[in-house]
Design an enzyme around this catalytic site. Structure first.
Site, short mmCIF file in Angstrom:
data_model
loop_
_atom_site.label_atom_id
_atom_site.label_comp_id
_atom_site.label_asym_id
_atom_site.label_seq_id
_atom_site.Cartn_x
_atom_site.Cartn_y
_atom_site.Cartn_z
N ARG A 32 0.85 -1.21 0.00
CA ARG A 32 0.00 0.00 0.00
C ARG A 32 0.88 1.25 0.00
O ARG A 32 1.95 1.25 0.64
CB ARG A 32 -0.84 0.05 1.28
CG ARG A 32 -1.82 -1.06 1.49
CD ARG A 32 -2.32 -1.03 2.92
NE ARG A 32 -2.53 -2.39 3.38
CZ ARG A 32 -3.68 -2.79 3.91
NH1 ARG A 32 -4.68 -1.97 4.02
NH2 ARG A 32 -3.79 -4.04 4.32
N SER B 13 7.24 -5.55 6.72
CA SER B 13 6.89 -6.60 7.69
C SER B 13 7.77 -7.82 7.56
O SER B 13 7.30 -8.92 7.20
CB SER B 13 5.44 -6.98 7.56
OG SER B 13 4.95 -6.45 6.38
N ASP C 244 5.47 -4.17 10.69
CA ASP C 244 4.01 -3.97 10.63
C ASP C 244 3.36 -4.11 11.99
O ASP C 244 2.34 -3.47 12.28
CB ASP C 244 3.34 -4.90 9.60
CG ASP C 244 3.66 -6.36 9.83
OD1 ASP C 244 3.06 -7.20 9.14
OD2 ASP C 244 4.52 -6.66 10.68
C1 0WK Z 1 -2.39 -4.97 7.18
C2 0WK Z 1 -1.22 -4.07 7.60
C3 0WK Z 1 0.08 -4.64 7.07
C4 0WK Z 1 0.23 -6.05 7.55
C5 0WK Z 1 -0.95 -6.84 7.09
C6 0WK Z 1 -0.88 -8.23 7.60
O1 0WK Z 1 -1.42 -2.78 7.11
O2 0WK Z 1 1.14 -3.87 7.53
O3 0WK Z 1 1.41 -6.60 7.08
O4 0WK Z 1 -2.17 -6.28 7.58
O5 0WK Z 1 -1.94 -8.94 7.06
P1 0WK Z 1 -1.78 -9.81 5.73
O6 0WK Z 1 -1.74 -8.87 4.59
O7 0WK Z 1 -0.54 -10.60 5.89
O8 0WK Z 1 -3.00 -10.69 5.74
C1 BGC Z 2 7.55 -11.47 9.58
C2 BGC Z 2 7.26 -10.35 10.56
C3 BGC Z 2 5.89 -9.78 10.30
C4 BGC Z 2 4.87 -10.88 10.29
C5 BGC Z 2 3.46 -10.39 10.03
C6 BGC Z 2 6.44 -12.47 9.59
O1 BGC Z 2 6.65 -13.43 8.61
O2 BGC Z 2 8.77 -12.10 9.91
O3 BGC Z 2 8.21 -9.36 10.43
O4 BGC Z 2 5.59 -8.88 11.32
O5 BGC Z 2 5.19 -11.84 9.32
O6 BGC Z 2 3.35 -9.80 8.81
#
Ligand code: 0WK
Ligand code: BGC
Ligand code: 0WK
Ligand code: BGC
Length: 908
Positions: free
Chosen positions: A538, A602, A656
């Site tokens: 994003r 992240s 994150d």
């Molecule tokens: C939304 C946050 C982002 C984070 C994500 C984790 O803005 O920083 O990494 O959630 O969720 P995912 O996209 O891994 O499901």
């Molecule tokens: C990463 C972390 C991150 C998490 C959630 C993990 O795989 O090592 O840095 O915070 O995922 O996104």
């Protein structure tokens, strides 16, 4: 004897005249399609009344649960003794079921008549001794005194598959001292009284269930059982959620409708004729089984007799004469009808024989009229049966929300089998009443005895399979002690990660983030934020306003990160990121602007200050080369330089979890923990500086990015890892790494479920052992399916449509229940493991502050789970509030940039 040649010449026109005369006389017996559709709709209403807890007690159609939850799948096996107390006979059978490739059933049986005096004697004495005598002969001959599961079937209320209370006798039975009693214990008592053999009564079912299961062994679509014999009745596989008399919403159970009693509450009064009322008045159970008395073999002959008597008395037959035989109840057996309706001419000859045997002096017309009467009575029976069957078919079609229902009905009973036209008329009318149902009628060749053996074999199969499934699923179920153990082990790793001495070896790296406090509302300004998460990238413009207008406005654009970019070169990845930023600035008309930028990244990074981050290792789906060990801020800046399209004022880079904590901290100052459970999982929290040995200084706090995803990488979780965890790890991007993450986060849960489903299928515990190609595809069972399926109100049919999407087109209702159970177990373990880890974190904060009670907020993001229950249980002295981050961690990154810009914290 009327010469056949004579018959042939006369027949046609004479026949039609007489037939017309009878049709007119028996108009009330001929039901139009509209009337039959109306009967079908009335019966459907009765079914609903019987299924509903409140109206069941007063419902005429009792819709009795049978505890038979599954139909055969061909893997059943075993040897069983079957007792089959049907309408007209008693059978004792020895049934050998050979499952799997053999898939055949061998049977030995003996059929016994049931003398009238037994049918009407006293239950305890006469009945049981009689039967046990018979059982003994078969039993001893077949197997000697060994314990063999025994089946016993009649119409009664089933409270569990081997506790049976007889509701009421029907057909020709009227034994005293049995109604309201548990017939199984009556039989057990008699056998004990005899003392020369013993049998192990495993299940008792109704004969309709026996017929369904008998045919179900050969046709797995069979989900309805129909008996039209001495009595009549039907059963079918109903959705548990419609069975209000029982708890549980999942899966199906066979329901014995006991439709013979349809009309006992007056629902058929407008269709019952005087003849029907006369039959009922003369029956053993007046006012009862009124529908049965219009259809079944016990009454069909009598219906015809009473009509003939009336027509004779009204000078329409036999020149108005009757005979003592004709006036005798039961003198016109239903078997006569089978012969009379055999075929036109032969039938006429049979008619003449039957009527002469009743002492009647008769003419050809009388024969034709009698034949027509039989046709009309048996046709009404077939059509009424079709009407109620149509209601059952519509119920099943609606349960499945199917456009077109394809199903099989297992049928048995002397009327269906022996009447020359009954089955054809029944099939034809069913097709007319429910044209959108493709129905196959499968006549049971071996009676319900085989089906009864199937019920036990299926019950054994289900029990064995259930035990094996639970044994496997138990490896994924964690006890409170195990969860406490996980909490302790996480805590130990946290301390090792914080300590300078053991940090290197620690699996949980406890990375300092240089974020020293949460926002205090004074933050102000416009910021650019980048948010590279697990599943998307994003770019955001974040406008933070302090003071009275204290608020944050955001404009963002979400970009996907294609797999080849994630797993290409670092240069390509950061070029892609810069390309997106450029697109965003274009889209926002901010190309020239140079706003302070915060970057949520992240992945595990070692930071010595806020605007620098050395990538320790990639996780999740990322594998871009040339990044690990590099400062990702520099990699980004290099890419900006390469693009020469805009400039960036880089201020802060955060994980994150930190972005999420700060973002939620803006609304809730008590938010001191950030939790992500998305593609990956991780936590950060505000630690006391004095405990962060990697960073100078003891005052105040600093947020620590735990990188708890790596917990277990040094074997801390080995004793909790199942064969499925090892499979998922082995086929992942980083075998041996991120072990805790691989048991919790969205990138892996679907894969754990898929591997469990494959294992179950390979063991024949699911999908009848048939694996679909699609299910063999890695990543095909997305974690989103898991959360969808896990959702309580999701009906089984939606689970089924997900399974169909996965190419499991022939999955059954039971399969859906099992898949849902596997999803629930895997999701629950993930939630509990996450809860145990979080309990370690909040307990640490509480102890850091020597508090008896800590109240803290956890900012949460990511698409997966909640962990309240386990956390509350394992950290009772911490009151934890979860604050779902609505705006993602980009806002958090901007707020940190704002704080840094306001140089409230040192950059390092
Ligand atoms: C939304 C946050 C982002 C984070 C994500 C984790 O803005 O920083 O990494 O959630 O969720 P995912 O996209 O891994 O499901
Ligand atoms: C990463 C972390 C991150 C998490 C959630 C993990 O795989 O090592 O840095 O915070 O995922 O996104
Ligand atoms: C044969 C089945 C038995 C069932 C009977 C019904 O094995 O369980 O009760 O059919 O037909 P009937 O003997 O009443 O004609
Ligand atoms: C009984 C049912 C049985 C049917 C067919 C009826 O009289 O009530 O339980 O299924 O006959 O045998």
């Amino acid at each position: 004897m009327l010469a056949s040649s004579l018959l042939a010449t006369y027949c046609t026109e004479l026949h039609d005249d007489q037939a017309h005369k009878v049709d007119k006389y028996l108009q009330c017996f001929q039901l139009s399609d509209e009337t039959l559709m109306d009967v079908s709709i009335r019966f459907r209403r009765e079914m609903d009344k019987g299924l509903c807890r409140d109206t069941n007690p007063t419902a005429a159609v009792k819709m009795l649960p049978t505890f038979v939850r599954s139909t055969p799948d061909g893997t059943e096996q075993g040897e069983f003794l079957s007792l089959d107390l049907g309408g007209a006979t008693f059978r004792v059978l020895l049934v050998k079921v050979m499952g799997n490739d053999e898939q055949k059933v061998e049977m030995e049986n003996q059929i016994y008549a049931i003398p009238e005096h037994i049918m009407r004697g006293s239950g305890s004495e006469v009945g049981s001794i009689h039967y046990t005598q018979l059982i003994c002969t078969v039993h001893n001959k077949a197997v000697g005194a060994c314990h063999l599961p025994v089946l016993y079937m009649y119409e009664f209320t089933i409270t569990q598959i081997d506790k049976i209370v007889l509701l009421s006798w029907t057909k020709g039975f009227r034994l005293s001292g049995v109604e309201g009693k548990d017939v199984v214990s009556l039989l057990r008592e008699s056998i004990k009284k005899r003392g020369d053999f013993d049998i192990d009564i495993v299940a008792v079912i109704n004969d309709t269930v026996g017929a369904m299961m008998t045919c179900g062994y050969d046709d797995h679509n069979c989900e309805i059982g129909l008996i039209v014999g001495t009595g009549t009745n039907a059963c079918y596989m109903e959705q548990m959620r419609n069975l209000e008399l029982l708890d549980g919403d999942e899966g199906r159970m066979c329901v014995n409708t006991e439709w013979g009693a349809f009309g006992d509450d007056g629902a058929l009064e407008d269709l019952r004729t005087d003849i029907d009322r006369e039959i009922d008045a003369g029956s053993l159970n007046p006012g009862k089984q009124l529908f049965e008395k219009m259809i079944s073999g016990m009454y069909m002959g009598e219906l015809v007799r009473l009509i003939l008597v009336r027509m004779a008395k009204e000078q329409l037959l036999f020149q108005g004469k009757t005979t003592a035989e004709l006036l005798t109840t039961g003198s016109f057996s239903t078997n006569y009808i089978y012969a009379i309706e055999n075929d036109k001419l032969e039938g006429l000859a049979s008619t003449e024989k039957v009527l002469r045997d009743l002492g009647l002096d008769l003419s050809l017309e009388d024969c034709i009229v009698t034949q027509r009467v039989c046709q009309i009575v048996s046709t009404r029976a077939a059509h009424l049966c079709a009407a109620t069957l149509a209601a059952v078919l519509r119920q099943i079609r609606d349960n499945k929300a199917a456009e077109k229902l394809r199903t099989t009905i297992g049928v048995d009973g002397s009327v269906y089998k022996n009447h020359p036209e009954f089955s054809r008329r029944l099939h034809k009318m069913v097709r007319r009443l429910v044209p959108d149902c493709d129905v196959r009628f499968l006549q049971s060749q071996y009676g319900s005895g085989k089906g009864a053996a199937m019920v036990t074999a299926v019950a054994y199969r289900l029990a064995t399979q259930h035990a094996e499934r639970q044994r496997i699923l138990n490896t994924l179920r964690l006890s409170r002690a195990q969860l406490l153990d996980v909490k302790e082990r996480v805590r130990k790793e946290m301390v090792r990660g914080l300590s300078k001495q053991t940090h290197e070896q620690a699996s949980v790296k406890m990375l300092p983030t240089y974020v020293r406090s949460t926002p205090d509302g004074t933050e102000h300004g416009d910021f650019l934020a980048l948010d590279l998460g697990g599943s998307s990238f994003r770019v955001l413009l974040v406008q933070v306003r302090s003071g009275k207008r204290h608020k944050v406005d955001m404009h963002q654009k979400i970009y996907s990160i294609p797999q080849e970019i994630m797993q290409g070169t670092g240069e390509e990845l950061f070029n892609h990121i810069v390309h997106c930023i450029s697109d965003f600035l274009e889209y926002m008309g901010m190309k020239g602007a140079s706003l302070p930028l915060g970057f949520t990244f992240s992945f595990p990074c070692h930071q010595n200050r806020l605007d620098q981050g050395i990538l320790l290792k990639w996780t999740k789906g990322f594998k871009a080369t040339g990044c690990e060990g590099e400062d990702v801020v520099m990699l980004l800046k290099d890419a900006v330089r390469r693009k020469q399209d805009f400039d960036l004022n880089f201020v802060a880079m955060v994980n994150d979890t930190v972005g999420t904590m700060i973002s939620c901290g803006y609304e809730d100052p008590k938010c001191e923990v950030g939790l992500i459970v998305g593609t990956g999982t991780n936590v950060c929290y505000m630690e006391d500086m004095k405990n962060i040995e990697l960073v100078e200084g003891d005052d105040g706090h600093m947020c620590v990015n735990m990188e708890w995803g790596a917990f277990g990488d040094s074997g801390e979780l080995d004793d909790f890892c199942t064969q499925f965890d090892h499979m998922v790890d082995a086929s992942s991007n980083y075998p041996g790494k991120q072990r805790y993450e691989k048991m919790i986060s969205g990138m892996y849960l679907g894969e754990i479920v898929r591997n469990v489903l494959i294992d179950f299928t390979a063991k024949g515990l699911l999908f009848r052992g048939k694996l679909s190609e699609r299910l063999k595809t890695r990543g095909i069972f997305e974690t989103k399916f898991l959360s969808q399926i896990e959702r309580d109100h999701l009906a089984m049919r939606q689970v089924r449509s997900i399974l169909q999407h996965l190419g499991l087109t022939s999955s059954t209702c039971d399969d859906s229940v099992l898949v849902k159970e596997v999803c629930t177990v895997v999701a629950r373990r993930a939630a509990q493991l996450c809860g145990a880890g979080l309990a370690a974190v909040v307990e640490k904060i509480r102890e850091n502050r020597n508090l008896n009670h800590l109240s803290v907020t956890v900012g949460v993001d990511g698409a997966v789970i909640v962990v309240q229950e386990t956390l509350q249980d394992l950290a009772p002295q911490c009151q934890v509030t979860f604050h779902k981050s609505e705006d993602g961690s980009g806002k958090g990154a901007a707020l940190i940039t704002a704080v840094t810009e306001s140089s409230r914290w040192p950059k390092k």
